[in-house]
Structure formats: C-alpha cells, structure tokens
Write an enzyme that holds these catalytic residues in place. Sequence first.
Site, mmCIF file in Angstrom:
data_model
loop_
_atom_site.group_PDB
_atom_site.id
_atom_site.type_symbol
_atom_site.label_atom_id
_atom_site.label_comp_id
_atom_site.label_asym_id
_atom_site.label_seq_id
_atom_site.Cartn_x
_atom_site.Cartn_y
_atom_site.Cartn_z
ATOM 1 N N THR A 232 43.111 40.795 43.876
ATOM 2 C CA THR A 232 44.201 40.511 44.804
ATOM 3 C C THR A 232 45.229 39.548 44.227
ATOM 4 O O THR A 232 44.868 38.489 43.708
ATOM 5 C CB THR A 232 43.601 39.916 46.099
ATOM 6 O OG1 THR A 232 42.623 40.831 46.578
ATOM 7 C CG2 THR A 232 44.669 39.694 47.149
ATOM 8 N N GLU A 233 46.491 39.913 44.342
ATOM 9 C CA GLU A 233 47.618 39.116 43.836
ATOM 10 C C GLU A 233 47.509 38.885 42.326
ATOM 11 O O GLU A 233 48.048 37.919 41.802
ATOM 12 C CB GLU A 233 47.742 37.766 44.563
ATOM 13 C CG GLU A 233 47.629 37.827 46.081
ATOM 14 C CD GLU A 233 48.702 38.669 46.752
ATOM 15 O OE1 GLU A 233 49.643 39.113 46.062
ATOM 16 O OE2 GLU A 233 48.582 38.904 47.971
ATOM 17 N N LEU A 234 46.779 39.787 41.663
ATOM 18 C CA LEU A 234 46.526 39.685 40.225
ATOM 19 C C LEU A 234 45.834 38.364 39.884
ATOM 20 O O LEU A 234 45.968 37.844 38.774
ATOM 21 C CB LEU A 234 47.838 39.835 39.428
ATOM 22 C CG LEU A 234 47.768 40.760 38.202
ATOM 23 C CD1 LEU A 234 47.289 42.160 38.579
ATOM 24 C CD2 LEU A 234 49.105 40.865 37.498
ATOM 25 N N SER B 229 44.646 38.555 52.125
ATOM 26 C CA SER B 229 45.380 37.400 51.584
ATOM 27 C C SER B 229 46.711 37.144 52.293
ATOM 28 O O SER B 229 47.163 36.005 52.376
ATOM 29 C CB SER B 229 45.625 37.587 50.091
ATOM 30 O OG SER B 229 46.479 38.693 49.871
#
Lengths: 401, 398
Positions: free
Chosen positions: B149-151, B351
């Site tokens: 998630t979100e790199l 997230s």
Amino acid sequence: MFGWEFPPFNSGGLGTACLGLTRALSREGIDITFVLPKKLPHEASHVKIVYADLGGMRARIVNSSLSPYITCSRYGRAYRKDSIYGDDLFSEVSRYAQLGARIASEEQFDIIYAHDWLSFGAGIEAKRVSGKPLIAHIHATEFDRSGGTNVNQEVYDIERAGMEGADSVIAVSQRTKDLIVERYGIPPEKIQVVHNGIDAEDMPTESVSTSRLRSLKDAGYKIVLFLGRITLQKGPDYFVRTAKRVLQYEPNTLFILAGSGDMEHQMMELVAQEGIAGNVLFPGFLRDAERSEAYAIADLFVMPSVSEPFGIVPLESMRAGTPVLISKQSGVSEVVRHALKVDFWDTEDMADKIVSVLRNPALHETLREHGVREVLGITWSRAAEKIKDLIERIQRSFRPS
Amino acid sequence: MASVCIYLQIHQPYRVKQYRVFDIGNDPHYFNGAGEGKLNNEWVLRKVAEKSYLPTLRLLSRLLEKHPEFRFSVSVSGVALEQMASAAPEAILLLQKVVATGRVEVLSETYYHSLAFFYSRDEFERQIAMHRAAIKKIFNIKPRVFRNTELSYRNDLAQWAEDAGYDGILAEGWDAVLGWRSPNFVYRPKGTQHIRLLMKNYKLSDDIAFRFSSRDWAGWPLTADVFASWVSAHNGNAETINLFMDFETFGEHQWESTGIFNFLERLPGEILKNPDNDFKTPSEVIASYPIRDEVDVPHVLTWADTDRDLTAWVGNSMQRAAIEGVYALEKRVLASGDESLIASWRKLQTSDHFYYMCTKWFSDGDVHAYFSPYESPYDAFISYSNALSDLRIRLGGG
C-alpha cells in the site's frame, strides 16, 4: 481616527480591534490622533477635551455617552435625564457628529478613519469640514447586530450614508463585504477585506485560579466555554440546546456561558427549562485574568454565532492553546483552518463535534497543536500592512475638490 | 536497451459516511453514504469509472491490439474490485479482457489496501491471501510480484516477500536511499538472496501523474514524442524505466480536457519508434536484467509527497490514535466470528481513512493539496472514530 475604548474598559471586540489596529498602524509609521467618546463626570464641560498619551499615539477624549454596543432603548433608560447628552441615541449621534466637525477644524491630519456606524456621522462631518478622504471600517452591520430581524431603519440609513460618503470601505471579512454589497448597494471595488488579527500583547499574561472551576475539573468534569455578549447575534440559545444534547452523551460536562447581554435571563430560564441548570454556569462578564483562566481550563471553546462579521475571541482561545469550534457564519472561519466548523443552526453537528473533542484526546491534541501555530500568523501587523497600502492608494488618487 | 515498465494502481476505499456520535450503537452501516456526494461510495465509483476506468481500459485494450510489443501491469485492491463488481461491472470485464492478452501483469497487494504490515503481520498475511484468492478467481492468475500500500517498503518487507515466494517487489526510487545510483536498474533488497527490487523513476512518472496539466511547468504541454525522447535519452545508461502511478491519473487526476488520453494513445508508438526501447512487465524485467547492486531501506519509504514516508498517514495524533485503535481490536474482532463485523473492521483499515486526517498540507491553505471527501481532517477523524466506537460496542463492551 474616530474610535472606541480600549481594553480593559471595553465591552467587546470593537475596542480590542481598535487597540490592535492602532498599535500596528503606529508601528507602520502612521501617526494617529485617536478621538474617543467617553462619558465624563458632570462637572466637566460637555466639550471639554482631554489629551492622553496612549503609547505613541495622541488620544483626544470627547465627552459623549456613546458606547459601541448601545441600543436605542438602553440609551433611553440610561441617559434621558442627563441634560448634556442628546435626548435619544440618534440625537447623541448627531451631537457627536457636530463634535467631529469641530475636531476636524482644530486638528492636522491627512485621512479620516471611522469605526462603525456610531462614528460615521462624525467622520462625514470631519470630511465636509476638512475635505480630507474618509475610510469607513465596518466591524459589524445592523444586520449582524439584529440577527437579521428588526433591522433599525435609522441605523441602516446612517450606515449606508457613511459607506456612501466614504472614499473607501474596509470590511472585516469576505462575508461582511458580500453583505455590504448586497444589502447596502456599495460597489464591490470600493470595499477592501482586511481580516482582524491578534498579537501577543493582546493576551492577558496573568491568570487567576478560580478554585471552584479548577476543583470541578480535577473531579473529572470536562469544560466547554462560550465567551461573548449573551445576545441573539452570538447564538447563546444554540449553545444551550447543544449543551442539552451533549449532556445526554457526556454527563460530566460543564458549560460556561460567560458574558452579559440582553438574553442573559432568557438563557437562564432556558437552561432551567431544559433541566440542565446543574451543568451550565453563568459567571458574568470576564476580564483579563479571569478570561485567561477560563481559556486555560476549558477543553473546547465554542462560538456559535448566528452572524459574526469577524469574531476575534476564538483567536484568543487558540493562542491560549484551547481548541475552538466556530460557526461557518463567521468571518474568522475564513482565516482559520485548524478549527471545527459548523452551521450555527446545526446543533446536532455541533453536539457531535463537541462530544468527539471531549472523548478523543488525540483530536483535542491535533487541534491544539496546529491551532497554536496557525494563530501566530493571524496578526494585526498583517491587517495594518493592508490598511497602510490602502491609505497610500487613497492619497495618491485623492484630489481635493 | 531500455525497457519501459508501467504499473498502474487501481484503488477505491469505502469512505466512512458522516457518522455521528448519536449513531453509535444504532447504525452498523458505516460506508453507505447517500446522495450525490463524495461520501457516497457507489456514486464516486460510477463517476470514476465513467471518467477514468472505462475509457482508459478501452484505450489500453486498443493499444494492446495495435502494438504487439505493448505491455503493462496493474494492481487492483480488493475493495476496488468489490465496488466495481457492483457499481461498474463493465470495468471488471475490460480488466479481464486486457489481462487475457497475457501482456498485462497483475500484481499482489493487501485486499484492503491497508498498512497492516506495520501493525499486524498476521492480518497483513490474511489480507494478501484474500487478495490472491480474488485475483485467482477473477483473472485466473497467481501474482509473482508484490507491491505494498502506497508503495510503502522496508528491508523487512522485502525479506517477507522473498520468504513468501515472490520474484519481485516494488518501491519508490527515492534519492535518499539510492544515493548516486539511478532507479533504472534492478536491485537486490538488503538481507535477501533472490528477490528483485524495481524502483519507481519518480521524475518521469510524476511528469505524467502530477505535472501533466500544470501550466507553470516548463514541460507543459507534454506530448508523447517529447516524453519518448526523455525516455530514449536514458538509453545506454538504463535497463528499466519504471513508470509507476495511479490508474486514475488517466481521466480523473488529469481530466480528459488536459489531453491525457491523446497522450496515452500516442505513447506506445512514440516509445517504440526508437528500436532500442521496448515495454516489459515487472516479471519480464526481472527475467531480463541482472541485479546491479544492493539497496538498503531500514526506515519506511513510500511514494507520498516530499517526505516519502508514512507521515501523510500517521503523522499526527489523530491518525495514530485511529490506526492504533483499529488494530487494537484485532483479536476480539476475529474471535467474534461475525463475518460482517470482520469485513467492517477490515474496511476501516484502508489507508485512505488515515490520509484524510492528514494535517500536513491542510495548514498551507492549499485546498487542492487536501485531497479528501471531508471538509477537514477533523471531520474525517470524527466520523471514523465514531464508527470505530460503534464497532467496539458491536463487539460487546465499550
């Protein structure tokens, strides 16, 4: 400058604004002769003029019974038998206007500056006598003071004449500017928005410990604070209705309704009627040390104003580190981001937000932390810079006829 | 030779509706916001599908037909797949169609697009298993490359991915971790043996994702031939140009009126005009190029803003209280065995909820930087924490 009394003798935001602005304008290098209406002792001649030194600025005190939040009926009760003053509020306003003309003929100045309608007559007269440009600074209109109902036509006419007669109008918020354009027909290009501010000097340095509140706080009570005139414009009734709703969820909460005003008794009755008298306190008008104590112990400051041209008090609260909930119908909501915002009529939303702050230390902490930082940038210097620019523009373009 | 490796992220959260303190204990539905508003998830999904998913997928499908060399990869969160299935099923059909060409790789991620790795390793693994099951079911694919998630990335995440059997993992190609090195090679994460690390070329990626429509930018207006020339300029000193961005870049972040679709339509042809360029999926890049060096990322790295860390999600007290609050319920939620309660709890881990509470840019007065369906970070927190309180009550107890 036709202004109003400074703290600690003032009774509301107008005096605070006059002080903050004149101080910041002085710092910008502008010399101010500050004309102040003040009810002097009877033995004083009704045109007696007193000079006082007010921090680099010259003040000229003029005997008049005007005060910024006077209303026609209250004026009548207080002064009808006082022969030196006008018989009613409007004759006193026009008497003050005549004094304005006289002062203008005696003083040296380049710009005339008047704060709100009671001094507009004096401003216009001063302009007529001197031929100098006039700035009308609007802190509140009759629509704000009356809550939009029972607008007094005579007051409206004086406000409108003042703004029409002025060379430039300053509004304390965009919402006030919009109102002036819409209700008074003043062209928008003539109106400049200058938001109020707050300086470190505006904050009381000492605080007293009101031990009763402190002990309740120590006993686990949460405290929600209203601080302002208890009058329609400030929405105290919405505060009380919201309190009722909050107490259903957070019974260990105290609501402080600090201030005085024409709705004080009505609010006490409402509180009793709603059965929440044990949780709502009416400490009266708070000054300096008491005020800062109130901020210090409050968990949340609430300003549910129905119509608030600006509203400086939340800035004081933020400076003191107490998070604020403000109505979207306020000018201050245009400049403050780290605040909870609600429509004044939406007591459900208000109650939800109050309970959330009381229950969630993290929400309180984030609001507090960012609020303290944000308010440092909302200063009178910022306002004074804009006004100085405006004065320079007016002087460049003004050619006396 | 430089290969262009595209990865597009598709994700839509279940936003929490305005959920008031009075709703606690009375309303177990947190995500059913109604009306034409940004908190109506179905309405948002339909709008994004119309503006972005459908036209972009149709275009990509045409490009795959037109250019046999064209390839790319996507990652689709489980919550996005769920919402598409009910609000825009055509988007799923189009995804299936492009994936069926065999030239579109599907990556692995957490079903709920969560930050679980940093809060609960067990929950993290469960969400990956859920996502793998969904990808298997919809696309009949077993992903070989992981992106979090979100790199978000750290050495221990790469170590986990290696142990889990992945061939590769993606991360931000941030200067602070790369030093003098460029992101245009394949790396080995510190502490691993076989797994490969592909790092985003954020300059070229952000030229499309963020700067494309910015008139203040020297590169505006960006055309496909110019962009292709920037890619080709790396030839001789690069093996893979990793263009990682949100799928919604096309049509949603950059509206159709900016010319983004024309840009995309011409991009493969312009890139392929140079015979030294080609397109590769992440798995193909890993198979084609050797490891050039080791990269050490001891602290969390993300693709967010200028800090490239997790402060946009857990930077303030509200965000930390919210995320710690949701993970604190793990044992009790799972023990309840109540499927709908477990699903709600997991949807609250996405997230985006924490991002909406971010106060970083809100302070700057730049409204556009505050990308959120709520009026303020405080409003976002209030609805979220009320919903979480309700969940606690559903668990029995306060």
